[in-house]
Design a protein around this motif. Structure first.
Motif, PDB file in Angstrom:
ATOM      1  N   PRO A 118      26.711  53.172  50.009  1.00  0.00           N
ATOM      2  CA  PRO A 118      25.513  53.646  49.303  1.00  0.00           C
ATOM      3  C   PRO A 118      25.811  53.968  47.839  1.00  0.00           C
ATOM      4  CG  PRO A 118      25.765  54.754  51.421  1.00  0.00           C
ATOM      5  CD  PRO A 118      27.036  54.004  51.174  1.00  0.00           C
ATOM      6  N   PHE A 119      24.986  53.484  46.949  1.00  0.00           N
ATOM      7  CA  PHE A 119      25.123  53.822  45.537  1.00  0.00           C
ATOM      8  C   PHE A 119      24.448  55.167  45.284  1.00  0.00           C
ATOM      9  CE2 PHE A 119      25.208  49.159  43.792  1.00  0.00           C
ATOM     10  CZ  PHE A 119      26.328  48.914  44.558  1.00  0.00           C
ATOM     11  N   PRO A 120      24.913  55.924  44.289  1.00  0.00           N
ATOM     12  CA  PRO A 120      24.177  57.131  43.883  1.00  0.00           C
ATOM     13  C   PRO A 120      22.755  56.766  43.470  1.00  0.00           C
ATOM     14  CG  PRO A 120      26.363  57.078  42.882  1.00  0.00           C
ATOM     15  CD  PRO A 120      26.156  55.745  43.517  1.00  0.00           C
ATOM     16  N   LEU A 121      21.813  57.645  43.807  1.00  0.00           N
ATOM     17  CA  LEU A 121      20.419  57.378  43.461  1.00  0.00           C
ATOM     18  C   LEU A 121      20.252  57.170  41.959  1.00  0.00           C
ATOM     19  CD1 LEU A 121      17.455  57.173  44.293  1.00  0.00           C
ATOM     20  CD2 LEU A 121      17.307  59.688  44.087  1.00  0.00           C
ATOM     21  N   ALA A 122      21.033  57.900  41.161  1.00  0.00           N
ATOM     22  CA  ALA A 122      20.931  57.766  39.705  1.00  0.00           C
ATOM     23  C   ALA A 122      21.285  56.349  39.256  1.00  0.00           C
ATOM     24  CB  ALA A 122      21.847  58.779  39.017  1.00  0.00           C
ATOM     25  N   VAL A 123      22.260  55.717  39.917  1.00  0.00           N
ATOM     26  CA  VAL A 123      22.649  54.351  39.579  1.00  0.00           C
ATOM     27  C   VAL A 123      21.515  53.388  39.898  1.00  0.00           C
ATOM     28  CG1 VAL A 123      24.221  52.458  40.160  1.00  0.00           C
ATOM     29  CG2 VAL A 123      25.115  54.773  39.838  1.00  0.00           C
ATOM     30  N   GLN A 124      20.901  53.563  41.063  1.00  0.00           N
ATOM     31  CA  GLN A 124      19.794  52.696  41.438  1.00  0.00           C
ATOM     32  C   GLN A 124      18.599  52.865  40.496  1.00  0.00           C
ATOM     33  OE1 GLN A 124      20.100  53.789  45.914  1.00  0.00           O
ATOM     34  NE2 GLN A 124      19.238  51.722  45.864  1.00  0.00           N
ATOM     35  N   LEU A 125      18.303  54.113  40.141  1.00  0.00           N
ATOM     36  CA  LEU A 125      17.174  54.362  39.247  1.00  0.00           C
ATOM     37  C   LEU A 125      17.448  53.833  37.849  1.00  0.00           C
ATOM     38  CD1 LEU A 125      16.093  57.958  40.346  1.00  0.00           C
ATOM     39  CD2 LEU A 125      15.004  55.769  40.890  1.00  0.00           C
ATOM     40  N   LEU A 126      18.699  53.954  37.399  1.00  0.00           N
ATOM     41  CA  LEU A 126      19.048  53.391  36.098  1.00  0.00           C
ATOM     42  C   LEU A 126      18.877  51.878  36.114  1.00  0.00           C
ATOM     43  CD1 LEU A 126      20.154  53.686  33.232  1.00  0.00           C
ATOM     44  CD2 LEU A 126      22.478  53.558  34.191  1.00  0.00           C
ATOM     45  N   GLY A 127      19.321  51.236  37.205  1.00  0.00           N
ATOM     46  CA  GLY A 127      19.113  49.805  37.340  1.00  0.00           C
ATOM     47  C   GLY A 127      17.637  49.454  37.296  1.00  0.00           C
ATOM     48  N   LEU A 128      16.810  50.246  37.961  1.00  0.00           N
ATOM     49  CA  LEU A 128      15.359  50.013  37.957  1.00  0.00           C
ATOM     50  C   LEU A 128      14.788  50.101  36.553  1.00  0.00           C
ATOM     51  CD1 LEU A 128      12.634  49.669  39.396  1.00  0.00           C
ATOM     52  CD2 LEU A 128      12.641  52.155  39.814  1.00  0.00           C
ATOM     53  N   VAL A 129      15.193  51.126  35.807  1.00  0.00           N
ATOM     54  CA  VAL A 129      14.682  51.306  34.448  1.00  0.00           C
ATOM     55  C   VAL A 129      15.094  50.139  33.541  1.00  0.00           C
ATOM     56  CG1 VAL A 129      14.865  52.733  32.363  1.00  0.00           C
ATOM     57  CG2 VAL A 129      14.528  53.813  34.595  1.00  0.00           C
ATOM     58  N   VAL A 130      16.363  49.731  33.646  1.00  0.00           N
ATOM     59  CA  VAL A 130      16.857  48.620  32.825  1.00  0.00           C
ATOM     60  C   VAL A 130      16.121  47.329  33.177  1.00  0.00           C
ATOM     61  CG1 VAL A 130      18.867  47.162  32.330  1.00  0.00           C
ATOM     62  CG2 VAL A 130      19.117  49.651  32.430  1.00  0.00           C
ATOM     63  N   ALA A 131      15.899  47.096  34.474  1.00  0.00           N
ATOM     64  CA  ALA A 131      15.192  45.892  34.909  1.00  0.00           C
ATOM     65  C   ALA A 131      13.760  45.878  34.387  1.00  0.00           C
ATOM     66  CB  ALA A 131      15.209  45.798  36.432  1.00  0.00           C
ATOM     67  N   ILE A 132      13.083  47.022  34.452  1.00  0.00           N
ATOM     68  CA  ILE A 132      11.712  47.111  33.941  1.00  0.00           C
ATOM     69  C   ILE A 132      11.691  46.844  32.442  1.00  0.00           C
ATOM     70  CG2 ILE A 132       9.810  48.712  33.476  1.00  0.00           C
ATOM     71  CD1 ILE A 132      10.467  50.051  36.168  1.00  0.00           C
ATOM     72  N   PHE A 133      12.618  47.461  31.718  1.00  0.00           N
ATOM     73  CA  PHE A 133      12.650  47.259  30.268  1.00  0.00           C
ATOM     74  C   PHE A 133      12.894  45.796  29.921  1.00  0.00           C
ATOM     75  CE2 PHE A 133      15.034  47.035  26.245  1.00  0.00           C
ATOM     76  CZ  PHE A 133      14.068  47.566  25.387  1.00  0.00           C
ATOM     77  N   GLY A 134      13.832  45.156  30.636  1.00  0.00           N
ATOM     78  CA  GLY A 134      14.146  43.769  30.320  1.00  0.00           C
ATOM     79  C   GLY A 134      13.021  42.817  30.648  1.00  0.00           C
ATOM     80  N   HIS A 135      12.476  42.918  31.868  1.00  0.00           N
ATOM     81  CA  HIS A 135      11.506  41.925  32.336  1.00  0.00           C
ATOM     82  C   HIS A 135      10.071  42.246  31.932  1.00  0.00           C
ATOM     83  CE1 HIS A 135      10.860  38.357  34.733  1.00  0.00           C
ATOM     84  NE2 HIS A 135       9.863  38.931  35.372  1.00  0.00           N
ATOM     85  N   ASP A 136       9.699  43.509  31.993  1.00  0.00           N
ATOM     86  CA  ASP A 136       8.301  43.873  31.761  1.00  0.00           C
ATOM     87  C   ASP A 136       8.005  44.320  30.339  1.00  0.00           C
ATOM     88  OD1 ASP A 136       7.772  43.294  34.398  1.00  0.00           O
ATOM     89  OD2 ASP A 136       7.975  45.358  35.083  1.00  0.00           O
TER      90      ASP A 136
END
Length: 241
Positions: A118-136
């Motif tokens: 399991p990854f830390p929730l902060a790592v997953q949320l950071l990935g989510l934010v970066v993905a949103i910034f890049g794609h959206d």
């Protein structure tokens, strides 16, 4: 001001093409959902829904922000004009598509069978934010600014192709690719999959290669691009490359 396809093709054809683009992207989003959740075998995978939402948000944002200003570009993306398309680009696009599918399937299998810790929730949320910034954010901004942002690399003489230097193109020469790289860099972390990192890295490498070859092509074949490249020095990342 950049011309778009609506200046050279009757407006009804452009509208039909834009609708075709919207239908195609909607179907693509449904296929992605079916792929992710069909492989993972359950519906309560929240980061899987988050990834699906990123793609759906891109479709909606593009329809709202890009369709009114660049309908001709979206019409061509729905039915690409392969006249003048570089053969190497078709190879790279096919390779990238296959690698993306592999990355998503591997991530889904990883979540299903618990291969990665399991990854830390902060790592997953950071990935989510970066993905949103890049794609959206970055990708939609690039498409709104550039009426020549079509699916394949070609000099669009039929659309009076010219250099675009507004919006994110003031900072890097290929902001759309930069946004896509951020998405694929972040996806394995938001999906909690170490095993999805290798295929995602390969997708990024294909994007970097495509950036380099496309940039060289534009320098050689698009009037004014060489001068633009001298003003905006970096292809993807300011201060680096």
């Amino acid at each position: 001001m950049n011309p778009n396809l609506s200046q050279t093709i009757p407006a009804p054809n452009v509208r039909r093409g834009a609708i075709r683009w919207l239908v195609r992207e909607t179907m693509g989003n449904l296929i992605l959902i079916a792929l992710l959740f069909g492989v993972v075998g359950r519906w309560d995978w929240w980061m899987g829904w988050a990834l699906s939402a990123i793609y759906i948000t891109w479709t909606v944002a593009t329809a709202i922000l890009v369709l009114p200003v660049n309908p001709g570009m979206l019409a061509e993306r729905a039915r690409p004009n392969y006249s003048g398309t570089k053969k190497w680009d078709l190879v790279l696009l096919s390779l990238m598509g296959v690698l993306m599918i592999i990355a998503y399937v591997v991530a889904s299998l990883d979540v299903r069978w618990g291969w990665s810790p399991p990854f830390p929730l902060a790592v997953q949320l950071l990935g989510l934010v970066v993905a949103i910034f890049g794609h959206d954010v970055m990708l939609v901004w690039a498409m709104a600014a550039n009426s020549f942002f079509v699916a394949t690399v070609r000099i669009q003489t039929d659309r009076r192709h010219s250099v675009v230097s507004s919006g994110p193109y003031r900072y890097v020469r290929h902001p759309g690719y930069a946004g896509s790289i951020l998405l694929h860099l972040a996806t394995p972390f938001m999906l909690n999959s170490l095993w999805a990192i290798p295929p995602s890295v390969l997708v990024i490498l294909v994007l970097v290669v495509r950036t380099a070859i496309e940039d060289k092509t534009l320098r050689a074949e698009l009037p004014g691009y060489k001068e633009y490249a001298e003003r905006v020095r970096y292809r993807l990342l300011p201060g680096v490359w």
